[in-house]
Write a protein that holds these residues in place. Structure first.
Motif, PDB file in Angstrom:
ATOM      1  N   ILE A  53       0.846  -1.204   0.000  1.00 54.96           N
ATOM      2  CA  ILE A  53       0.000   0.000   0.000  1.00 54.96           C
ATOM      3  C   ILE A  53       0.882   1.256   0.000  1.00 54.96           C
ATOM      4  N   LEU A  54       1.922   1.213   0.811  1.00 57.59           N
ATOM      5  CA  LEU A  54       2.857   2.342   0.862  1.00 57.59           C
ATOM      6  C   LEU A  54       3.543   2.518  -0.497  1.00 57.59           C
ATOM      7  N   LYS A  55       4.004   1.412  -1.053  1.00 58.10           N
ATOM      8  CA  LYS A  55       4.680   1.454  -2.353  1.00 58.10           C
ATOM      9  C   LYS A  55       3.730   2.011  -3.420  1.00 58.10           C
ATOM     10  N   ASP A  56       2.480   1.530  -3.443  1.00 56.34           N
ATOM     11  CA  ASP A  56       1.529   2.000  -4.460  1.00 56.34           C
ATOM     12  C   ASP A  56       1.247   3.492  -4.297  1.00 56.34           C
ATOM     13  N   GLY A  57       1.190   3.945  -3.056  1.00 61.64           N
ATOM     14  CA  GLY A  57       0.923   5.360  -2.812  1.00 61.64           C
ATOM     15  C   GLY A  57       2.065   6.245  -3.277  1.00 61.64           C
ATOM     16  N   LEU A  58       3.295   5.805  -3.042  1.00 62.75           N
ATOM     17  CA  LEU A  58       4.457   6.625  -3.402  1.00 62.75           C
ATOM     18  C   LEU A  58       4.876   6.424  -4.851  1.00 62.75           C
ATOM     19  N   ASP A  59       4.542   5.260  -5.394  1.00 64.50           N
ATOM     20  CA  ASP A  59       5.080   4.877  -6.706  1.00 64.50           C
ATOM     21  C   ASP A  59       3.986   4.162  -7.505  1.00 64.50           C
ATOM     22  N   PRO A  60       2.887   4.904  -7.856  1.00 69.36           N
ATOM     23  CA  PRO A  60       1.731   4.237  -8.469  1.00 69.36           C
ATOM     24  C   PRO A  60       2.069   3.534  -9.784  1.00 69.36           C
ATOM     25  N   ASP A  61       3.087   3.994 -10.485  1.00 70.70           N
ATOM     26  CA  ASP A  61       3.438   3.341 -11.753  1.00 70.70           C
ATOM     27  C   ASP A  61       4.504   2.254 -11.574  1.00 70.70           C
ATOM     28  N   ASN A  62       4.853   1.963 -10.318  1.00 73.19           N
ATOM     29  CA  ASN A  62       5.801   0.869 -10.024  1.00 73.19           C
ATOM     30  C   ASN A  62       7.114   1.053 -10.802  1.00 73.19           C
ATOM     31  N   LEU A  63       7.728   2.231 -10.633  1.00 66.69           N
ATOM     32  CA  LEU A  63       8.904   2.567 -11.447  1.00 66.69           C
ATOM     33  C   LEU A  63      10.228   2.376 -10.709  1.00 66.69           C
ATOM     34  N   ILE A  64      10.206   2.393  -9.374  1.00 69.23           N
ATOM     35  CA  ILE A  64      11.481   2.411  -8.648  1.00 69.23           C
ATOM     36  C   ILE A  64      11.773   1.025  -8.072  1.00 69.23           C
ATOM     37  N   ASN A  65      12.774   0.389  -8.616  1.00 72.15           N
ATOM     38  CA  ASN A  65      13.179  -0.992  -8.268  1.00 72.15           C
ATOM     39  C   ASN A  65      11.975  -1.932  -8.132  1.00 72.15           C
ATOM     40  N   PRO A  66      11.177  -2.033  -9.184  1.00 70.25           N
ATOM     41  CA  PRO A  66       9.958  -2.847  -9.091  1.00 70.25           C
ATOM     42  C   PRO A  66      10.260  -4.337  -8.922  1.00 70.25           C
ATOM     43  N   GLY A  67       9.378  -5.021  -8.193  1.00 71.96           N
ATOM     44  CA  GLY A  67       9.465  -6.486  -8.099  1.00 71.96           C
ATOM     45  C   GLY A  67      10.360  -7.005  -6.992  1.00 71.96           C
ATOM     46  N   LYS A  68      11.045  -6.105  -6.272  1.00 77.51           N
ATOM     47  CA  LYS A  68      11.924  -6.551  -5.198  1.00 77.51           C
ATOM     48  C   LYS A  68      11.137  -6.588  -3.887  1.00 77.51           C
ATOM     49  N   LEU A  69      11.682  -7.265  -2.886  1.00 77.71           N
ATOM     50  CA  LEU A  69      11.047  -7.360  -1.564  1.00 77.71           C
ATOM     51  C   LEU A  69       9.651  -7.987  -1.660  1.00 77.71           C
ATOM     52  N   ALA A  70       9.444  -8.842  -2.635  1.00 78.28           N
ATOM     53  CA  ALA A  70       8.160  -9.545  -2.850  1.00 78.28           C
ATOM     54  C   ALA A  70       7.012  -8.588  -3.167  1.00 78.28           C
ATOM     55  N   LEU A  71       7.311  -7.371  -3.595  1.00 81.06           N
ATOM     56  CA  LEU A  71       6.257  -6.437  -4.016  1.00 81.06           C
ATOM     57  C   LEU A  71       5.888  -6.729  -5.479  1.00 81.06           C
ATOM     58  N   ARG A  72       4.844  -6.041  -5.940  1.00 80.06           N
ATOM     59  CA  ARG A  72       4.279  -6.335  -7.265  1.00 80.06           C
ATOM     60  C   ARG A  72       5.364  -6.330  -8.355  1.00 80.06           C
ATOM     61  N   GLN A  73       5.363  -7.397  -9.184  1.00 85.05           N
ATOM     62  CA  GLN A  73       6.325  -7.495 -10.286  1.00 85.05           C
ATOM     63  C   GLN A  73       5.986  -6.454 -11.356  1.00 85.05           C
ATOM     64  N   PRO A  74       6.991  -5.929 -12.067  1.00 81.78           N
ATOM     65  CA  PRO A  74       6.690  -5.011 -13.171  1.00 81.78           C
ATOM     66  C   PRO A  74       6.087  -5.773 -14.342  1.00 81.78           C
ATOM     67  N   ALA A  75       5.209  -5.108 -15.104  1.00 83.32           N
ATOM     68  CA  ALA A  75       4.615  -5.749 -16.283  1.00 83.32           C
ATOM     69  C   ALA A  75       5.741  -6.187 -17.209  1.00 83.32           C
ATOM     70  N   GLY A  76       5.638  -7.428 -17.698  1.00 86.20           N
ATOM     71  CA  GLY A  76       6.647  -7.920 -18.645  1.00 86.20           C
ATOM     72  C   GLY A  76       7.782  -8.683 -17.984  1.00 86.20           C
ATOM     73  N   SER A  77       7.812  -8.746 -16.662  1.00 87.74           N
ATOM     74  CA  SER A  77       8.895  -9.476 -16.007  1.00 87.74           C
ATOM     75  C   SER A  77       8.662 -10.977 -16.095  1.00 87.74           C
ATOM     76  N   ASN A  78       9.737 -11.705 -16.404  1.00 87.65           N
ATOM     77  CA  ASN A  78       9.631 -13.174 -16.461  1.00 87.65           C
ATOM     78  C   ASN A  78      10.241 -13.833 -15.242  1.00 87.65           C
ATOM     79  N   TRP A  79      10.577 -13.036 -14.232  1.00 89.05           N
ATOM     80  CA  TRP A  79      11.261 -13.625 -13.071  1.00 89.05           C
ATOM     81  C   TRP A  79      10.354 -14.653 -12.408  1.00 89.05           C
ATOM     82  N   GLN A  80      10.888 -15.854 -12.211  1.00 91.58           N
ATOM     83  CA  GLN A  80      10.133 -16.933 -11.559  1.00 91.58           C
ATOM     84  C   GLN A  80      10.523 -16.971 -10.101  1.00 91.58           C
ATOM     85  N   SER A  81       9.556 -16.884  -9.202  1.00 91.57           N
ATOM     86  CA  SER A  81       9.923 -17.104  -7.802  1.00 91.57           C
ATOM     87  C   SER A  81       8.729 -17.634  -7.044  1.00 91.57           C
TER      88      SER A  81
END
Ligand code: FAD
Length: 492
Positions: A464-492
């Motif tokens: 929720i904090l991440k979405d509020g500060l970074d609604p477009d998920n632009l800053i180091n997206p997908g780390k710390l188990a937060l929402r993956q960036p569109a187009g990422s193929n990282w499997q975890s």
């Protein structure tokens, strides 16, 4: 990876449009925007062992970054963030790339923002006992400068020469003197950051405050997902006037655990405490007769005012003797002191082994069981899997169990499967036994599968904090188990 495969990468992975390059060049200067494929390849990973395994097999762990920017000031970082937001471009804060969990691995051709040019000590305040330093300063240069002035920050990670002060804070790291000075979260008093929304955050350095939850601690351990830390203020201590070493042999690991628990619960704080399991003890004590009957090695360092350090050593030794420890020659301590900031991992990697380290936190109640269960699980995965452990961050409530696992040379696919299985077994056992899945290396990408169980509803709060500060998920997206960036193929 050879030149042919670099050429192949160049064809496949987009660099930035020239207008965007010009936009960034206007902020940091053209010489501080790198877009060549060799440069992008150099920044495509950190020291995550899985990333190295992939590269050895001519694969990228994630993608190439699309460019590397090197700002010189916090104002330039802010301008980069503003430009990236306007143009919907993703950025990754980059310290020195020594992280071991994939925190700087690009997933969708993000742009790396290398902070190493932001690297000055701003102020050493000897009245308050604080130092304010820019986040990109190299750890060893920082500590050496403090020592020249008669001080230490007390944060001495093995990777001190290959990491930045900002990286320590972003990963919530621990140094080898943590039993005395604490982890980095105990040392940071204040910080400045550029948030993902382009706003500037300042947490002023004061001893303590009572104004709601700690905003500082939202940034400590944030691994770049909540913006760029540009400056930190740390506690400093006078460089100890006296130090002494102590090497002990214990009859069993259980005796070592019991002694160390009593030492720290008696409010004794040796600067360094390191207890090794049988595997790691044998490597360090070969030919020393004291270890034949008592095979478990423990080394300690005492420091500070001579009178105080001497008493602390005597009291510690008395406790250890009650647990049947004997004092040994200093050779294992001296070897540790000489090699404490070396990295051996490359030797095993280049010989075709698959080596990794996993650090977890356990409570005293569960540490003996945790150790045995994790060791047995590793051996069950492959009979020749090396498993060794030591405990070098010791607290009244428990300790960090630092494990080295290593598979022998074998086909890459099989090794990656077994390596993943070792992580799964160890992290799941840790959760079952009430520990924390990460003590100081952070979460990055590779620990994503266990973060939900570790943080439970806390992960939703972070999202929720991440979405509020970074609604477009632009800053180091997908780390710390937060929402993956569109187009990422990282499997975890
Ligand atoms: C051989 C070896 C030994 C190690 N020993 C230790 C040890 O003793 N103790 C320990 O704690 N760790 C250790 N590590 C892990 C690593 O060195 C630490 O995690 C270190 O703190 C990372 O710092 P860095 O500057 O290299 O960060 P990077 O690897 O560049 O980045 C790590 C993460 O932090 C983020 N980040 C970096 N700088 C900033 C910033 N200014 N603002 C916001 N986000 C940022 C990145 O986006 C990334 O998510 C070791 C690693 C190796 C390879």
């Amino acid at each position: 990876m050879n030149v042919t495969s670099l050429a192949h990468l160049q064809g496949e992975t987009p660099s930035l449009h020239r207008d965007v390059v010009a936009g960034f060049a206007a902020i940091v200067g053209p010489e501080n925007v790198l877009t060549g494929v060799a440069d992008r390849y150099a920044y495509c990973r950190d020291r995550l062992p899985y990333g190295l395994f992939k590269l050895r097999a001519n694969n990228l762990p994630g993608t190439l970054p699309s460019a590397i920017l090197s700002p010189a000031t916090a104002a330039e970082v802010k301008a980069i963030v503003d430009y990236a937001r306007q143009n919907k471009l993703s950025l990754i804060p980059f310290g020195a790339g020594s992280g071991v969990l994939g925190g700087t691995i690009p997933l969708v051709n993000e742009i790396m923002v290398d902070l190493k040019r932001i690297n000055r000590i701003v102020d050493l305040n000897t009245t308050d006992g604080t130092v304010t330093v820019q986040a990109g300063m190299n750890g060893m240069q920082f500590e050496q400068e403090l020592e020249r002035n008669g001080y230490t920050a007390g944060h001495l990670p093995q990777s001190i020469a290959m990491s930045t002060v900002g990286g320590w804070v972003a990963c919530r790291g621990a140094g080898q003197a943590s039993s005395r000075y604490g982890k980095i979260e105990d040392i940071v008093l204040g910080l400045k950051a550029v948030l993902p929304n382009g706003k500037l955050l300042e947490v002023r350095p004061v001893a303590r405050r009572a104004v709601g939850p700690s905003i500082k601690d939202l940034l400590v351990g944030s691994e770049g997902v909540l913006g760029f830390i540009t400056e930190v203020t740390l506690r400093v201590w006078r460089k100890p006037e006296h130090t002494s070493a102590l090497v002990l042999a214990f009859g069993s690991l259980e005796a070592g655990f019991a002694a160390l628990r009593e030492v720290v619960q008696s409010e004794l704080r040796p600067e360094v405490i390191r207890l090794y399991d049988i595997k790691e003890s044998v490597q360090r004590t070969e030919g020393m007769p004291e270890f034949v009957e008592r095979p478990i090695l423990c080394i300690m360092k005492f420091s500070g005012k001579e009178a105080l350090a001497t008493v602390e050593r005597e009291l510690t030794l008395a406790i250890c003797r009650q647990h049947d420890a004997v004092v040994c020659g200093n050779a294992p301590y001296e070897h540790w002191e000489q090699t404490r900031f070396h990295s051996y991992s490359t030797k095993w990697q280049s010989d075709g082994y698959y080596m990794d380290t996993i650090e977890v936190t356990g409570t005293w109640t569960h540490l003996p069981q945790m150790y045995e269960a994790m060791r047995d699980a590793a051996h069950a995965i492959h009979p020749d899997m090396h498993f060794g452990a030591h405990w070098s961050h010791i607290y009244p409530e428990g300790a960090c169990q630092y494990m080295t696992v290593r598979l022998p040379p074998m086909p890459e696919d099989e090794a990656i499967r077994l390596h993943q299985l070792a992580w799964e077994k160890i992290e799941n056992l840790c959760l079952e036994l009430g520990g924390s899945v990460a003590h100081h290396h952070g979460a990055g990408l590779f620990r994503n599968p266990w973060i939900r169980k570790e943080l439970n509803e806390g992960l939703n709060m972070l999202q929720i904090l991440k979405d509020g500060l970074d609604p477009d998920n632009l800053i180091n997206p997908g780390k710390l188990a937060l929402r993956q960036p569109a187009g990422s193929n990282w499997q975890s």
